[in-house]
Design an enzyme around this catalytic site. Sequence first.
Site, short mmCIF file in Angstrom:
data_model
loop_
_atom_site.label_atom_id
_atom_site.label_comp_id
_atom_site.label_asym_id
_atom_site.label_seq_id
_atom_site.Cartn_x
_atom_site.Cartn_y
_atom_site.Cartn_z
N SER A 9 4.81 7.11 10.65
CA SER A 9 4.89 7.82 11.92
C SER A 9 4.96 6.85 13.10
CB SER A 9 3.68 8.73 12.08
OG SER A 9 2.51 7.96 12.08
N GLU B 156 9.76 1.03 10.77
CA GLU B 156 10.75 2.08 10.55
C GLU B 156 10.02 3.38 10.78
OE1 GLU B 156 12.48 4.89 9.48
OE2 GLU B 156 12.51 4.30 7.38
N GLU C 130 9.31 15.38 16.05
CA GLU C 130 9.73 15.25 14.66
C GLU C 130 8.95 16.27 13.85
OE1 GLU C 130 8.58 11.67 12.45
OE2 GLU C 130 10.59 11.63 11.62
N LYS D 271 0.84 -1.21 0.00
CA LYS D 271 0.00 0.00 0.00
C LYS D 271 0.87 1.26 0.00
CE LYS D 271 -2.10 2.65 3.11
NZ LYS D 271 -2.06 3.95 2.42
N CYS E 102 12.90 10.79 7.47
CA CYS E 102 12.87 10.27 8.84
C CYS E 102 14.21 10.42 9.53
CB CYS E 102 12.42 8.82 8.84
SG CYS E 102 13.32 7.82 7.66
P1 NAI Z 1 1.35 7.92 8.71
O1 NAI Z 1 2.19 7.10 9.59
O2 NAI Z 1 -0.04 8.21 9.11
O3 NAI Z 1 1.26 7.21 7.27
C1 NAI Z 1 2.17 6.28 6.76
C2 NAI Z 1 1.41 5.19 6.03
O4 NAI Z 1 0.61 4.46 6.96
C3 NAI Z 1 0.44 5.68 4.97
O5 NAI Z 1 0.47 4.78 3.88
C4 NAI Z 1 -0.90 5.64 5.67
O6 NAI Z 1 -1.98 5.50 4.80
C5 NAI Z 1 -0.75 4.40 6.53
N1 NAI Z 1 -1.61 4.38 7.71
C6 NAI Z 1 -2.17 5.40 8.38
N2 NAI Z 1 -2.87 4.94 9.44
C7 NAI Z 1 -2.75 3.61 9.44
C8 NAI Z 1 -3.23 2.58 10.30
N3 NAI Z 1 -3.97 2.83 11.35
N4 NAI Z 1 -2.88 1.31 10.01
C9 NAI Z 1 -2.09 1.02 8.96
N5 NAI Z 1 -1.64 1.96 8.11
C10 NAI Z 1 -1.94 3.23 8.36
O7 NAI Z 1 2.11 9.25 8.40
P2 NAI Z 1 1.46 10.61 7.85
O8 NAI Z 1 0.12 10.89 8.39
O9 NAI Z 1 1.53 10.51 6.39
O10 NAI Z 1 2.48 11.68 8.41
C11 NAI Z 1 2.31 12.21 9.74
C12 NAI Z 1 3.63 12.48 10.38
O11 NAI Z 1 4.32 11.24 10.52
C13 NAI Z 1 4.58 13.33 9.56
O12 NAI Z 1 4.38 14.66 9.74
C14 NAI Z 1 5.89 12.88 10.10
O13 NAI Z 1 6.18 13.54 11.29
C15 NAI Z 1 5.69 11.42 10.39
N6 NAI Z 1 6.17 10.58 9.29
C16 NAI Z 1 7.33 9.91 9.45
C17 NAI Z 1 7.83 9.14 8.44
C18 NAI Z 1 9.09 8.41 8.59
O14 NAI Z 1 9.62 7.89 7.60
N7 NAI Z 1 9.64 8.30 9.75
C19 NAI Z 1 7.16 9.04 7.17
C20 NAI Z 1 5.91 9.73 7.10
C21 NAI Z 1 5.46 10.47 8.13
#
Ligand code: NAI
Length: 783
Positions: free
Chosen positions: A234, A255, A387, A181, A289
């Site tokens: 996140s 990660e 972050e 996904k 990240c």
């Molecule tokens: P997120 O963690 O919500 O999304 C990442 C992925 O997880 C997306 O594909 C999303 O659709 C999916 N997802 C969301 N909720 C889920 C659930 N309950 N179960 C399974 N999959 C789920 O990150 P988001 O909302 O895009 O970004 C929010 C904050 O997270 C950012 O501002 C940043 O601080 C952090 N972030 C950190 C990342 C990293 O690589 N460490 C990458 C992206 C975001």
Amino acid sequence: MDYGPAPESQKEAQAWLDQQGRKFGLFIDNAWTEPTDLFASNNPADGKLLAELTQATSEDVNRAVEAARRAQPAWQGLGGHGRAKILYAIARLMQKHARLFAVLETLDNGKTIRETRDADLPLVARHFYYHAGWAQLQDEEFAGHRPVGVVGQIVPWNFPLLMLAWKVAPALAAGNTIVFKPAEFTSLTAMLFAHICVQAGVPAGVVNIVTGDGRVGEAIVKHEGIDKLAFTGSTEVGRIIREATAGSGKKLSLELGGKSPFIVFEDADLDAAVEGLVDSIWFNQGQVCCAGSRLLVQESVEERFLAKLRARMDNLRLGSPLDKSMDIGALVDPIQQQRIAGLVETARCEGCDVYQPAGCVIPTDGSWFPPTLITGASTSAAVAQAEIFGPVLVAMSFRTPAEAVQLANNTVYGLASCVWTENISLALDVAPAIKAGVVWINTANQFDAACGFGGYRESGYGREGGREGMYEYLVPLSEDQRPAAPVVADKGKAKAAASADPFAIDRTAKLYIGGKQARPDGAYSRAIHGADGKFLGEVGEGNRKDIRNAVEAAHKATGWTKATAHNRAQVLFYIAENLAARGAEFAERIAAQTGAKNAEKEVQAAVERLFYWAAWADKYDGLAHQPPMHGITVALNEAIGVIGIVAPNENPLLGFISLVAPAIAVGNRVVVVPSEAHPLSATDLYQVFDTSDLPGGVVNIVTGSADELARTLATHSDVDAIWRHDGSAAGCAEVERLSAGSLKRTWTGGAKGRDWFSTAQAGGRTVLAHASQVKNIWIPYGV
Ligand code: NAI
């Protein structure tokens, strides 16, 4: 004189989107579903609609999982060479279409074309080449392992295609099939990748791609047909996934976020360090990240360094991501822009100094944020701890290397770090002290398929890339041969301990904390009876306070982690020797407790197991990788820290030793809850430890209720990992759920026991991997 525009053509990418009708269904079983329930994917640089994508339903996820399940045996059966050829074909096709992918990624994500063209795409191709190689060598290099099965992979929007490659390449190489996904903001390159899969000859059902928001992720996470989940995103969602998968037996790698320190010592090449910082925090608009988002600069050069930095910031160019001369592109979405602006505003209100280049012109359409430097923040301020995931750097100063390390580690995260100094001794002194999965010395944000990437602490666990990344997608064959139920001795037929049993006297074994016997805090004890019902003695009833004391003692025993592996091996051999010397006594004790007829065999096996882990202690070396950059990456196996262990109920000596010995062999300190039913074999070990030069605090033993004590260990923020192997499925599920709080690593046996006599099941690299984490240190070499 100013720069003229140098736009990359978007003609080909727009034509491709037109060809697809700008509407995408899901890619399941190598076929596209009808696009329905559409959501928009916009270009973040101008807010314009690029295409629409399908919000998958749980039915769609079911169909994707079923397709993957059907396809898995044949994909595995294709053999390493068969899979290698297909991965190689993907690599070649990615190179062939690199320009199209790069432009599409830039349009969809907002990152600059310079980055997608020069960083993302070459790394994507490299990942497929590298893993084609592992597929080819699989039989030789990963003998005794099988693929996990069907894997669910969920990625974020910051490196849409690169994260896809990091996940898909090793999974396919190892023989798994996939339900993938992408993030809802950035799914377009995954759609193009689906076409590449078909062209490369990936069989139907091997790669399935479902689009949509978090609800689709949730459906994948909860699906019973998924054997392993790999998630990047996140920390908040990582936690939710850990809780949702507790007790499911699914393999999991996370990660997550970071707040990585960028340390500049006074003797660093300051100009080079400024450039490193540009790559570190302004790469991908800071939406990385492992971004070096906390600058720690030595006080003596602080002013000079910050002046150079501000001057460099003034020259950063922000604008159209398709312009080849831009340094900073658009943020992925207005939501991200608002989040960052909110955090910076709070810092301003708290009295921090916020520097943004005066000449930086923000385009009117789309989502943007200028490069920002914050000074004067306290170490506990939100901008210093959270972050931000944007182009915002927070700077602080330090005086001594010790203070730099202390500040660097003042975070719940532990993903990456940079160390800048011309003094190699200082660099290599500081690197091991930083709690992070990656340390870049005099460089920043370097990645390679051969070098594992992943975090410590709340940055998650598991590694992507390298040999260790392959193990994330494999299961040892010995796991399949586990007995259906724990091997418990036949109690009924057991002979009562002889009447001359020296243990028949009423005595209460205390707890063992910090190398000393300690009375339980609650002053309660519990009676222990033998297999024949005979009273054997009492053990202390440990409680939360005892666990806390034990964890504190374990924390203090850092000398063990710093000791040489040679030294740890010697101690383990010595424990074995002293145990063997009292073998008969220990055998009698086992027989009295469990009624086992093979008690001597168990003692012998425990002695041999100690030899086994002593042998490994100084042979579990890391690796030196030679990535394409001019440097070497030293991958070191480091101890995790303090591990809480709930030992098996059966085989009270061998089970205990089989878990404690590997944990301490690699330098961890442990707090162990021994067999609840038969704890006396563990309490008898106190004297063995005392006479074997084992430093106090390395092994701490708290007897009592396994459930209650495990709960305390799982929720204790200073316990870094928890292992539970007492055969309680509900108990294992509970510790997995509770571990989500501070994202501890877990290793649980579930209800399925393990034959502790079998080295295949109780030994090997899998156990070592549970006991350690890999730190990759990138060092300039031959430049
Ligand atoms: P997120 O963690 O919500 O999304 C990442 C992925 O997880 C997306 O594909 C999303 O659709 C999916 N997802 C969301 N909720 C889920 C659930 N309950 N179960 C399974 N999959 C789920 O990150 P988001 O909302 O895009 O970004 C929010 C904050 O997270 C950012 O501002 C940043 O601080 C952090 N972030 C950190 C990342 C990293 O690589 N460490 C990458 C992206 C975001």
